[in-house]
Enzyme design. Structure first.
Site, PDB file in Angstrom:
ATOM      1  CD  GLU A  84      -2.767   1.122   2.449  1.00 20.22           C
ATOM      2  OE1 GLU A  84      -3.899   2.198   2.337  1.00 20.22           O
ATOM      3  OE2 GLU A  84      -2.637   0.493   3.155  1.00 20.22           O
ATOM      4  CB  ALA A 111       0.764  -1.930  11.602  1.00 22.62           C
ATOM      5  CD  GLU A 127      -5.144  -1.990   5.786  1.00 21.15           C
ATOM      6  OE1 GLU A 127      -5.547  -1.369   4.768  1.00 21.15           O
ATOM      7  OE2 GLU A 127      -4.082  -1.510   6.321  1.00 21.15           O
ATOM      8  CG  HIS A 148      -6.040   0.937  12.455  1.00 22.97           C
ATOM      9  ND1 HIS A 148      -6.904   2.172  12.580  1.00 22.97           N
ATOM     10  CD2 HIS A 148      -5.612   0.871  11.319  1.00 22.97           C
ATOM     11  CE1 HIS A 148      -6.950   2.775  11.231  1.00 22.97           C
ATOM     12  NE2 HIS A 148      -6.047   1.911  10.731  1.00 22.97           N
ATOM     13  CD  GLU A 149      -3.080  -1.626  10.599  1.00 20.61           C
ATOM     14  OE1 GLU A 149      -3.558  -1.873   9.525  1.00 20.61           O
ATOM     15  OE2 GLU A 149      -2.394  -0.493  10.992  1.00 20.61           O
ATOM     16  CG  HIS A 206      -7.716  -1.477   8.115  1.00 15.61           C
ATOM     17  ND1 HIS A 206      -8.792  -0.887   7.545  1.00 15.61           N
ATOM     18  CD2 HIS A 206      -6.780  -1.042   8.505  1.00 15.61           C
ATOM     19  CE1 HIS A 206      -8.127   0.377   7.450  1.00 15.61           C
ATOM     20  NE2 HIS A 206      -6.808   0.430   8.063  1.00 15.61           N
ATOM     21  CD  GLU A 266      -6.311   3.660   6.527  1.00 11.27           C
ATOM     22  OE1 GLU A 266      -6.320   3.403   7.697  1.00 11.27           O
ATOM     23  OE2 GLU A 266      -5.564   2.670   5.807  1.00 11.27           O
TER      24      GLU A 266
END
Length: 884
Positions: free
Chosen positions: A127, A269, A271, A304-305, A308, A327
């Site tokens: 990404e 990080a 995802e 968070h990851e 996702h 995001e």
């Protein structure tokens, strides 16, 4: 100065891909300096595309070894290639298969995008546009494919082979010392979510049972010898998975979930589906090496990851202009998770601090852009606080405006309707409009309009009529490319506090847009009258920070003190005392610069003493937040222009000393109280107690430096955890003398072989607000443990200096700007993404006083004059130097 500009990509130019890739089969043979990638792509024309169009595949520094179409090499002239792309001029107009063999060099990939090696481990970062550094591809988020990946490597070098999805097969290659693994991901995904890892890693794992009874193996993989520091990350992962089931009904969908920690990583990080690759800073933790802030960050970023998986992976974004769709929504989800795991008010305060420190500054300068930008030159430069943090605030506002039930219904509809799709902001908002029955066209403007609105609020109480009238105005300043602004939809969560400290009922005129305690302000000006107000009210507006705005309310110091003592909303209690401090500090800075008599001791010190005595034991984390003096960045933002960092620093130090002197007996009592015995607990309550004790240490040092140095030195040597040791070192860092240098030397002796712990050592020295710090930073750049090629090292020393030490970065002689300019020029050749992000430290250069502003401009122009700058850095420079 360079005048050329990188090419611009515009949202208005979006059109669907002319071709689709249904299935991707990858065979990747890994060697240190040589990776051979064989890609077989099952393709077909897109009915929504242009029939008969050429097929243009993206590439970046690729070496092509072989190319066939349906098993045959295309004739000369039918195609062309370069390291940056491959074009087939007349592709078949029915399903067809491409076979592409490329070679890349993982060891030489210092950009850390695509396939690279980190401390002997092969890993990927795709990404936003890294997959094109692995093979030629339609590298765009709206092309979703099913991936099967065969990974082959030397068993001794890489005994662990990981890919996306589920493991289908593994085995040995007889007589070669090599082995392979085949991974299959059944869920279509864009190329940016592809990942592989191959290396020698230690693993901690445990079973997890989903809410429907499915068995999942969750695992964290770390460098050899560090498995004892992976347990908290694994626990945070399990808690995240369970919370997402209970809160949003989202269940994990594969048989395994792998987290891998690597030491060289551009971001926090990534995802990737089923295989999250992390900067090891956000995985590794032990009481001896990680602070409470580290534990909280690991918990939040792991969550968070993982979140996702649904908001980003199962539903991805149609194009990179929709980045906030994954995001901002996922930041909202991780904020909610952290609030539930810890103290909700304290978490909200921390999140707003971050928003104001990063996003408000971004919104007020040359890098301002909408939450959904309309154009970009380098997409990596739009992974910004505006997209993430402000994007999260927009989702939070939706919840406030619609109410909890309608918001949940809208989100459920979004999950069911767009699963497996590449979606847009319009798709997202349509689900909430349908679920709630409300028109959200005006609200959608938040995604298109940059800038932070200023809300002016004035209230008038009519004692005889028993009414209170609130007059509101909103104004959003011009931002680059947007000179004219429209009124936004602003939810104002509010209450009225009577002179006695009691909450007054909210009874507004019948035509007022009041929904329970939320006033919907969606015009440039609005007047609302509240009835049956029997005593003079003090308004408590924007409770819980209900909208990402700045607010100018006509509150006296007495009003602020009433809110601080009596408001039922913890956020606004904290905001009230911050407002008191900021008013005091701004006045003192003005007096300093004008040569007038200084402001003197703060009038609110007595209230702080009462507050500390009454609430210090009950909610120490909140008390620590409330007693924290605004940062120098907060003060600069309050003043707004003609900034003199030295005057701000002096005023802040004076207030710290005055507050600390008034509170000294209570602070000593906090320090002298015995801490509970027992093993280190990273939970919220224990962390809150440590936060208050360490704030007390910091303030004691401000009031009584010798006593503070003695206490800090003792804590440094006796501390049983990194939180207390780091706090002691931070206190000593502000007290010149032998104790400071002895502590720094002791830290280096003990932790010299641990890069992540040494990052704290680099950072604390970079933030010392003394004239000698510039030379100290230069010397540290030659330290054996420092290297510019590792993003963590560069950020620990140089970003700490440029972002957290305004008196030295913005020195009056310009030497701080010059140092960072030198670093950016060197970094641009190694890792342009890190260089461009470091350049954003200059984002507020126009707000400085004229002398410093001139030095900052000279540094920026010197960077711009370097031939061959990367697109990443040139893009930021162009926006930074644009007239404005």
């Amino acid at each position: 100065m360079r005048t050329d500009t990188p090419p611009i990509v515009r949202l208005s130019d979006y059109r669907p891909s002319d071709y689709l890739i249904d299935a991707v089969s990858l065979d990747i043979s890994l060697h240190a300096d040589d990776a051979i990638v064989t890609a077989e792509l099952d393709m077909r024309p897109n009915p929504a595309g242009s029939a008969g169009a050429p097929l243009r595949l993206d590439g970046d520094e690729l070496e092509l070894r072989e190319f066939t179409v349906d098993g045959a090499a295309p004739p000369a002239g039918a195609w062309e290639s370069s390291p940056q792309g491959l074009t087939l001029h007349a592709p078949p107009q029915q399903p067809f298969r491409l076979r592409i063999i490329t070679r890349v060099n993982p060891a030489a990939n210092t950009k850390l995008m695509g396939l690279y090696r980190s401390s002997g481990v092969y890993c990927t970062q795709c990404e936003a546009e890294g997959f094109r550094r692995i093979t030629y591809f339609l590298d765009r988020p709206d092309v979703l494919s099913v991936y099967t990946t065969r990974i082959e490597a030397d068993r001794n070098e890489a005994p662990l082979l990981l890919g996306n999805g589920n493991l289908q097969e593994s085995g040995e290659l007889s007589g070669t010392g090599r082995h392979y693994a085949i991974w299959h991901d059944p869920f279509p995904k864009p190329a940016y979510l592809f990942a592989l890892v191959a290396g020698r890693l230690d693993t901690v794992s445990e079973p997890f049972t989903t809410m429907s009874g499915r068995a999942v193996e969750i695992a964290v993989h770390v460098e050899p010898g560090k498995a004892d520091r992976a347990g908290y990350a694994l626990d945070a992962l399990a808690r995240s998975m369970r919370w997402d089931e209970e809160t949003f009904g989202r269940e994990y969908d594969l048989d395994v979930f792998n987290v891998v920690a690597v030491s060289d990583f551009n971001m926090g990080a990534m995802e990737n589906k089923g295989l999250n690759i992390f900067n090891d800073k956000y995985v590794l933790a032990s009481p001896e090496t990680a602070t409470d802030a580290d534990y909280a960050n690991i918990e939040a970023i792991i969550a968070h990851e993982y979140f996702h998986n649904w908001t980003g992976n199962r539903i991805t974004c149609r194009d990179w202009f929709q980045l906030c769709l994954k995001e901002g929504l996922t930041v909202f989800r991780d904020h909610e998770f952290s609030a539930d795991q810890r103290s909700r008010p304290v978490r909200r305060i921390a999140d707003v601090r971050t928003l104001r420190a990063a996003q408000f500054v971004e919104d007020a300068g040359p890098l301002a852009h909408p939450v959904r930008p309309t154009q970009y030159s380098e997409i990596n430069n739009f992974y910004t606080a505006t997209v993430y943090e402000k994007g999260s605030e927009l989702v939070r506002m939706l919840g406030i405006l619609l109410g909890q039930d309608a918001f949940r219904s809208g989100l459920d509809l979004y999950f069911s309707r767009h699963d497996g799709h590449a979606a847009t902001i319009e798709d997202f908002l349509a689900c909430f409009a349908e679920a709630s029955g409300k028109n959200l066209d005006h609200f959608a403007q938040w995604y298109a309009q940059a800038g932070t609105p200023l809300v002016t609020a004035r209230g008038v109480w009519d004692e005889e009529a028993e009414t209170w009238t609130l007059r509101l105005k909103q104004m959003t300043p011009p931002t680059p490319g947007q000179t004219q602004k429209r009124a936004q939809v602003i939810p104002i969560q509010m209450g009225l506090i009577g002179a006695s400290g009691r909450e007054l009922p909210l009874q507004a005129d019948n035509n007022a847009p009041l929904q329970d305690d939320v006033l919907v302000f969606d015009q440039e000006e609005m007047t609302v009258t509240f009835r049956n107000v029997t005593e003079r009210p003090t308004p408590s507006l924007f409770r819980g920070f209900s909208a990402p705005v700045r607010c100018d309310i006509d509150l006296s110091d007495a009003d602020e003190l009433l809110l601080f003592r009596a408001d039922s909303d913890a956020f606004n209690r904290w905001q009230a005392v911050q407002n008191l401090m900021l008013k005091h500090l701004a006045a003192d800075v003005a007096a300093l610069r004008a040569g007038r008599p200084r402001v003197g001791a703060p009038a609110f010190a007595g209230a702080l003493e009462d507050f500390l005595a009454s609430e210090g034991a009950r909610d120490p984390a909140f008390v620590a937040q409330a007693l924290s003096v605004p940062t120098e960045g907060d003060i600069a933002r309050e003043i707004g222009s003609d900034i003199d960092p030295d005057a701000i620093h002096t005023a802040r130090q004076t207030l710290r000393q005055a507050m600390a002197t008034a509170l000294l007996p209570a602070l000593r009592a906090i320090r002298d109280a015995a801490e509970p015995d027992g093993a280190f607990d990273p939970g919220a309550q224990a962390a809150g107690r440590r936060a208050l004790r360490n704030l007390a240490l910091d303030l004691i040092a401000a009031a009584a430096p010798e006593e503070g140095a003695e206490r800090a030195a003792a804590q440094f040597h006796d501390a049983g955890n990194m939180t207390d040791r780091m706090a002691a070192l931070a206190t000593l860092s502000l007290l010149p003398g032998a104790r400071r240098e002895e502590a720094l030397a002791a830290w280096e002796r003990e932790f010299g072989d641990d890069p992540l712990v040494m990052d704290k050592w680099f950072g604390v020295q970079a933030m010392i607000p003394e004239n000698g710090t510039l030379d100290r930073v230069r010397q540290l750049m030659s330290h054996p443990g420092f290297t510019l090629s590792n993003p963590n090292r560069a950020r620990a020393l140089l970003s700490a200096f440029s972002l957290s030490n305004p008196t030295q970065f913005a020195r009056a002689d310009g030497a701080g700007f010059s140092l960072i300019a030198d670093v950016i020029l060197e970094l641009d050749r190694i890792n342009p993404q890190v260089a461009s992000r470091m350049l954003t430290a200059f984002r507020a250069w126009r707000t400085l006083e004229p002398g410093r502003r001139g030095h900052a401009l000279a540094a920026l122009q010197r960077i711009a004059s370097r031939p061959g700058l990367s697109v990443d850095t040139q893009d930021i420079l162009n926006r930074m130097l644009a007239a404005g």
